[in-house]
Design a protein around this motif. Structure first.
Motif, PDB file in Angstrom:
ATOM      1  N   LYS A  32       0.815  -1.230   0.000  1.00  0.00           N
ATOM      2  CA  LYS A  32       0.000   0.000   0.000  1.00  0.00           C
ATOM      3  C   LYS A  32       0.844   1.275   0.000  1.00  0.00           C
ATOM      4  N   ALA A  33       2.160   1.119  -0.170  1.00  0.00           N
ATOM      5  CA  ALA A  33       3.053   2.290  -0.159  1.00  0.00           C
ATOM      6  C   ALA A  33       3.068   2.939  -1.536  1.00  0.00           C
ATOM      7  N   ASP A  34       1.961   3.545  -1.901  1.00  0.00           N
ATOM      8  CA  ASP A  34       1.818   4.137  -3.228  1.00  0.00           C
ATOM      9  C   ASP A  34       2.839   5.252  -3.456  1.00  0.00           C
ATOM     10  N   GLY A  35       3.491   5.199  -4.605  1.00  0.00           N
ATOM     11  CA  GLY A  35       4.405   6.257  -4.991  1.00  0.00           C
ATOM     12  C   GLY A  35       5.756   6.220  -4.312  1.00  0.00           C
ATOM     13  N   VAL A  36       6.016   5.180  -3.520  1.00  0.00           N
ATOM     14  CA  VAL A  36       7.269   5.097  -2.776  1.00  0.00           C
ATOM     15  C   VAL A  36       8.269   4.227  -3.549  1.00  0.00           C
ATOM     16  N   PHE A  37       9.485   4.715  -3.703  1.00  0.00           N
ATOM     17  CA  PHE A  37      10.509   4.012  -4.470  1.00  0.00           C
ATOM     18  C   PHE A  37      11.203   2.922  -3.671  1.00  0.00           C
ATOM     19  N   GLY A  38      11.451   3.201  -2.390  1.00  0.00           N
ATOM     20  CA  GLY A  38      12.216   2.253  -1.597  1.00  0.00           C
ATOM     21  C   GLY A  38      11.931   2.381  -0.117  1.00  0.00           C
ATOM     22  N   THR A  39      12.687   1.627   0.674  1.00  0.00           N
ATOM     23  CA  THR A  39      12.478   1.582   2.118  1.00  0.00           C
ATOM     24  C   THR A  39      13.781   1.873   2.849  1.00  0.00           C
ATOM     25  N   LYS A  40      13.674   2.004   4.179  1.00  0.00           N
ATOM     26  CA  LYS A  40      14.857   2.135   5.021  1.00  0.00           C
ATOM     27  C   LYS A  40      14.623   1.380   6.306  1.00  0.00           C
ATOM     28  N   GLU A  41      15.637   0.592   6.731  1.00  0.00           N
ATOM     29  CA  GLU A  41      15.501  -0.197   7.943  1.00  0.00           C
ATOM     30  C   GLU A  41      16.812  -0.155   8.731  1.00  0.00           C
ATOM     31  N   ARG A  42      16.734   0.166  10.033  1.00  0.00           N
ATOM     32  CA  ARG A  42      17.919   0.486  10.837  1.00  0.00           C
ATOM     33  C   ARG A  42      18.173  -0.516  11.954  1.00  0.00           C
ATOM     34  N   SER A  43      19.448  -0.896  12.076  1.00  0.00           N
ATOM     35  CA  SER A  43      19.976  -1.621  13.227  1.00  0.00           C
ATOM     36  C   SER A  43      21.124  -0.792  13.791  1.00  0.00           C
ATOM     37  N   VAL A  44      21.647  -1.182  14.964  1.00  0.00           N
ATOM     38  CA  VAL A  44      22.773  -0.436  15.548  1.00  0.00           C
ATOM     39  C   VAL A  44      23.845  -1.404  16.042  1.00  0.00           C
ATOM     40  N   ILE A  45      25.095  -1.066  15.727  1.00  0.00           N
ATOM     41  CA  ILE A  45      26.264  -1.826  16.160  1.00  0.00           C
ATOM     42  C   ILE A  45      27.020  -0.978  17.180  1.00  0.00           C
ATOM     43  N   HIS A  46      27.247  -1.551  18.367  1.00  0.00           N
ATOM     44  CA  HIS A  46      27.901  -0.801  19.439  1.00  0.00           C
ATOM     45  C   HIS A  46      29.357  -1.194  19.653  1.00  0.00           C
ATOM     46  N   GLU A  47      29.736  -2.377  19.210  1.00  0.00           N
ATOM     47  CA  GLU A  47      31.116  -2.806  19.419  1.00  0.00           C
ATOM     48  C   GLU A  47      31.508  -3.824  18.358  1.00  0.00           C
ATOM     49  N   ALA A  48      32.807  -4.071  18.264  1.00  0.00           N
ATOM     50  CA  ALA A  48      33.340  -4.960  17.221  1.00  0.00           C
ATOM     51  C   ALA A  48      33.174  -6.418  17.625  1.00  0.00           C
ATOM     52  N   ASN A  49      31.922  -6.859  17.686  1.00  0.00           N
ATOM     53  CA  ASN A  49      31.588  -8.249  17.992  1.00  0.00           C
ATOM     54  C   ASN A  49      31.221  -8.925  16.672  1.00  0.00           C
ATOM     55  N   ALA A  50      32.065  -9.843  16.223  1.00  0.00           N
ATOM     56  CA  ALA A  50      31.883 -10.426  14.887  1.00  0.00           C
ATOM     57  C   ALA A  50      30.553 -11.154  14.754  1.00  0.00           C
ATOM     58  N   ASP A  51      30.169 -11.917  15.788  1.00  0.00           N
ATOM     59  CA  ASP A  51      28.906 -12.658  15.715  1.00  0.00           C
ATOM     60  C   ASP A  51      27.712 -11.709  15.674  1.00  0.00           C
ATOM     61  N   GLY A  52      27.766 -10.670  16.500  1.00  0.00           N
ATOM     62  CA  GLY A  52      26.667  -9.713  16.522  1.00  0.00           C
ATOM     63  C   GLY A  52      26.530  -8.976  15.203  1.00  0.00           C
ATOM     64  N   ILE A  53      27.651  -8.550  14.640  1.00  0.00           N
ATOM     65  CA  ILE A  53      27.615  -7.818  13.377  1.00  0.00           C
ATOM     66  C   ILE A  53      27.123  -8.723  12.244  1.00  0.00           C
ATOM     67  N   ALA A  54      27.567  -9.966  12.230  1.00  0.00           N
ATOM     68  CA  ALA A  54      27.100 -10.902  11.206  1.00  0.00           C
ATOM     69  C   ALA A  54      25.592 -11.101  11.297  1.00  0.00           C
ATOM     70  N   ALA A  55      25.065 -11.168  12.524  1.00  0.00           N
ATOM     71  CA  ALA A  55      23.621 -11.354  12.706  1.00  0.00           C
ATOM     72  C   ALA A  55      22.839 -10.132  12.237  1.00  0.00           C
ATOM     73  N   VAL A  56      23.369  -8.943  12.557  1.00  0.00           N
ATOM     74  CA  VAL A  56      22.712  -7.706  12.118  1.00  0.00           C
ATOM     75  C   VAL A  56      22.625  -7.650  10.594  1.00  0.00           C
ATOM     76  N   VAL A  57      23.742  -7.919   9.932  1.00  0.00           N
ATOM     77  CA  VAL A  57      23.768  -7.821   8.473  1.00  0.00           C
ATOM     78  C   VAL A  57      22.878  -8.885   7.832  1.00  0.00           C
ATOM     79  N   ALA A  58      22.895 -10.101   8.371  1.00  0.00           N
ATOM     80  CA  ALA A  58      22.042 -11.162   7.830  1.00  0.00           C
ATOM     81  C   ALA A  58      20.573 -10.787   7.945  1.00  0.00           C
ATOM     82  N   GLN A  59      20.181 -10.240   9.097  1.00  0.00           N
ATOM     83  CA  GLN A  59      18.795  -9.816   9.279  1.00  0.00           C
ATOM     84  C   GLN A  59      18.438  -8.696   8.304  1.00  0.00           C
ATOM     85  N   GLN A  60      19.338  -7.741   8.143  1.00  0.00           N
ATOM     86  CA  GLN A  60      19.088  -6.639   7.223  1.00  0.00           C
ATOM     87  C   GLN A  60      18.858  -7.152   5.800  1.00  0.00           C
ATOM     88  N   PHE A  61      19.656  -8.090   5.361  1.00  0.00           N
ATOM     89  CA  PHE A  61      19.515  -8.574   3.993  1.00  0.00           C
ATOM     90  C   PHE A  61      18.308  -9.502   3.829  1.00  0.00           C
TER      91      PHE A  61
END
Length: 293
Positions: free
Chosen positions: A130-159
């Motif tokens: 129902k998003a008439d006239g809308v080209f795209g979307t935006k979805e946000r997560s936040v990374i607070h520290e260099a935790n490889a497992d956490g960052i991998a999970a964030v990116v996987a969810q985003q994609f």
């Protein structure tokens, strides 16, 4: 609406994307900075009415045109609002020539493994339909520290969300923000870049995304992402930097453009006359535009 024209503007347009997607959680702070206190409204309805007035004032300003602002991100509730008798998304594209996007995330989970994942997004398919006239979307997560497992999970969810968006014929802006105050910001960005590249390589032909990232500690770190065939554009969030600092840092990154929210509205006030408001907004737009080109 021509998706082809909008896509071309996202790839080749000179300027930046305005983030006008303040949601329920961020609206009170945004209004307070604009000179509207909590005592000035008595219900959520009135609060959203005040933020819509602010958005409309920005969109109607003389300097808010496609010459410098190539896209704008909206909150879902804004799609039902009107400016001069037109739905906001339609007004942006048909009158201003600015490509509209829609914020679709529903906020963040509690912090775990050094990150904050997105909360579930119920009814996403219906929202996109129902998003008439809308080209795209935006979805946000936040990374607070260099935790490889956490960052991998964030990116996987985003994609995972991004694929649902592309299946609906829209272009997702993937936004795994890195907290600018993180003690391991640079290390987190190196991990993030590698995870994004891995996920980009797994996209099918015809699946395209945009990336919205914190301005990196190492200038031009994300050039390889900007050059990837599945990426239309890499844009930068201001992340709490002042307008001046965000623009200075962005200017060091040749393949990123801005997608600022708070930095765009810095110094704006409901109490300003239209002349004062337009001058302050125009100055911000000029700064952000110059940093983006």
């Amino acid at each position: 609406m021509s998706k082809a024209e909008q896509r071309a503007q996202m790839i080749n347009g000179t300027g930046f994307i305005a983030a006008l997607d303040q949601s329920g959680g961020s609206t009170p702070k945004a209004l307070a900075l604009y000179g509207v206190e909590a005592s000035d409204y008595s219900s959520e309805e009135e609060m959203f009415g005040e933020i819509q007035k602010m958005r409309a004032r920005i969109i109607l300003a003389d300097d808010f045109t496609k010459d410098k602002v190539i896209g704008a991100i909206l909150f879902e509730r804004t799609l039902g609002e009107e400016i001069e008798g037109r739905k906001v998304a339609d007004y942006l594209w048909s009158v201003k020539g600015i490509v509209p996007f829609l914020k679709i995330d529903k906020g963040l989970e509690d912090r775990a493994n050094g990150v904050q994942m997105m909360k579930p997004i119920p009814g996403l398919a219906e929202t996109l339909a129902k998003a008439d006239g809308v080209f795209g979307t935006k979805e946000r997560s936040v990374i607070h520290e260099a935790n490889a497992d956490g960052i991998a999970a964030v990116v996987a969810q985003q994609f995972d969300v991004a694929r649902e968006v592309t299946d609906a014929g829209m272009v997702p802006i993937v936004e795994p923000e890195v907290n600018i105050h993180s003690a391991t910001k640079a290390e987190a960005e190196d991990i993030l870049k590698a995870e994004i590249l891995k996920n980009l390589d797994q996209l099918a032909e015809g699946q395209e995304v945009m990336l919205k990232l914190t301005i990196p500690t190492k200038a031009n770190l994300y050039d390889a992402l900007a050059d990837h065939p599945r990426v239309l554009r890499v844009v930068a969030l201001s992340g709490g930097y002042s307008t001046e600092e965000a623009c200075d840092l962005l200017g060091l990154n040749g393949k990123m453009i801005a997608s600022f929210s708070r930095a765009l509205t810095e110094g704006l006030s409901k109490q300003q006359s239209d002349v004062e408001f337009n001058a302050a907004l125009g100055a911000n737009i000029d700064k952000i535009y110059k940093a983006s080109v």
